[in-house]
Motif scaffolding. Structure first.
Motif, PDB file in Angstrom:
ATOM      1  N   HIS A   1       0.839  -1.203   0.000  1.00  0.00           N
ATOM      2  CA  HIS A   1       0.000   0.000   0.000  1.00  0.00           C
ATOM      3  C   HIS A   1       0.878   1.259   0.000  1.00  0.00           C
ATOM      4  CE1 HIS A   1      -4.032  -1.633   0.230  1.00  0.00           C
ATOM      5  NE2 HIS A   1      -3.639  -2.502   1.140  1.00  0.00           N
TER       6      HIS A   1
ATOM      7  N   GLN B   1      -6.944   1.481  -2.794  1.00  0.00           N
ATOM      8  CA  GLN B   1      -6.762   0.093  -3.215  1.00  0.00           C
ATOM      9  C   GLN B   1      -7.290  -0.908  -2.185  1.00  0.00           C
ATOM     10  OE1 GLN B   1      -3.433  -1.131  -5.573  1.00  0.00           O
ATOM     11  NE2 GLN B   1      -4.805   0.085  -6.836  1.00  0.00           N
TER      12      GLN B   1
ATOM     13  N   LEU C   1      -6.549  -4.872  -1.734  1.00  0.00           N
ATOM     14  CA  LEU C   1      -5.606  -5.880  -2.236  1.00  0.00           C
ATOM     15  C   LEU C   1      -5.910  -7.221  -1.579  1.00  0.00           C
ATOM     16  CD1 LEU C   1      -2.260  -3.822  -1.940  1.00  0.00           C
ATOM     17  CD2 LEU C   1      -3.795  -3.997  -3.916  1.00  0.00           C
TER      18      LEU C   1
ATOM     19  N   ALA D   1      -5.981  -6.902  -7.196  1.00  0.00           N
ATOM     20  CA  ALA D   1      -6.051  -5.511  -6.741  1.00  0.00           C
ATOM     21  C   ALA D   1      -7.293  -4.871  -7.334  1.00  0.00           C
ATOM     22  CB  ALA D   1      -4.805  -4.743  -7.181  1.00  0.00           C
TER      23      ALA D   1
END
Length: 341
Positions: free
Chosen positions: A264, A289, A291, A308
């Protein structure tokens, strides 16, 4: 899977910034979530939303008032639908709400400070999956409180649910930010907490005279969240305030992380383990994001996530649906999105 319309993403826009969020686990309410507003004033809201499978749109089924923003909300962990349809929220107090078809009403308000009207805000709570009559709360007053619920008979409008303090303990030297029951040892007695002193501590309700420090942040940064692996109670994940990485811990090897997830580019806000797999975890952050990681190769370094997703804003919460493992919910700004994974 919704009537053959295989949409991968469903989106709902709330009238305010969404912070707290949780999936319902009742078998008859598959795509139902509760959302809590984040408005910096006393008057806040909780909405119950459901996916209408005909129109494939989210519909708000119910909105009710809540004092202060909810720090967390959680449906009763009742996958069989045998208990009353209850929702708990934390903020100034722990509240348990009964959800009806048209209205939601407060069943009980639990204040852990018996000797005054003053209450130290609750940062989080967890609802025990093995025994839904047990909840644990964490507070900025350094304590964790384990609550027992009772359900009485319905007599007119008399509240059905009441609660009492089973035990209260000073868990940390500073504010406690999160608490979570472990599935280890039967799933009823073990729990862990994290807090502003930068430590993860583990407790056993049968032996409260001591706790075990599982991990301490090297810089003593406050730890904000902890999350147990759903399939293997040896593993848990935590993250530090303003930190860009998620640390995976093994309780059998205290104080040494078995993995660090650090792709990140801004601070991490949420962690959710897969409900059906011991080696998948989702992290979400201010870098927009979400993930998904496969941590199977631990203790070898985990370099990159396997999936992602980029949202249109800073993601402040992520929840993996425990009864529908191919759906993850995220929220950012005033939006809720559920994503098929």
């Amino acid at each position: 899977s919704l009537h053959g319309k295989r949409k991968e993403i469903y989106k709902y826009e709330a009238p305010w910034t969404v912070y707290a969020m949780n999936w319902s686990v009742r078998p008859d309410k598959r795509f139902r979530l509760a959302l809590g507003s984040f408005v910096e004033e006393y008057n806040n809201k909780v909405q119950l939303v459901g996916l209408d499978e005909e129109s494939s749109e989210f519909i708000c089924r119910n909105t009710f008032d809540h004092p202060y923003p909810t720090t967390k909300l959680m449906w009763i962990p009742d996958t069989k639908g045998v208990y009353p349809d209850l929702l708990a929220t934390s903020g100034d107090y722990l509240r348990v709400w009964r959800v009806g078809e048209t209205e939601t009403r407060l069943e009980c308000l639990l204040n852990n400070n018996k000797n005054s009207d003053f209450c130290a805000p609750l940062t989080s709570f967890d609802w025990n999956e093995v025994d839904p009559y047990l909840l644990g709360t964490s507070s900025i007053d350094t304590t964790c409180t384990i609550w027992g619920l009772e359900t009485g008979q319905v007599l007119g409008r008399v509240n059905l649910v009441s609660g009492h303090v089973k035990t209260q303990l000073i868990a940390h030297d500073k504010e406690v930010y999160d608490i979570a029951f472990s599935r280890a040892g039967g799933g009823r007695d073990m729990f862990a907490s994290v807090g502003a002193d930068g430590s993860v501590r583990m407790f056993d309700l049968r032996h409260l005279e001591h706790s075990t420090i599982i991990y301490e942040d090297p810089q003593h940064h406050p730890l904000l969240r902890l999350c147990w692996n759903k399939q293997d109670p040896n593993y848990l994940a935590t993250m530090a305030m303003d930190g860009m990485e998620v640390v995976i811990l093994d309780v059998r090897v205290p104080c040494t992380p078995v993995a660090r997830l650090n792709n990140h580019r801004a601070c991490v806000n949420g962690i959710a383990w897969a409900p059906h797999s011991s080696c998948h975890i989702c992290t979400a952050a201010d870098d927009h994001q979400a993930l998904i990681w496969d941590i199977q190769q631990m203790p070898r370094a985990i370099e990159d996530p396997i999936l992602a997703y980029t949202a249109e804003g800073e993601i402040n919460n992520v929840q993996w649906a425990s009864t529908q493992p191919d759906w993850i919910a995220i929220c950012y700004n005033n939006c809720l999105e559920i994503l098929r994974v």
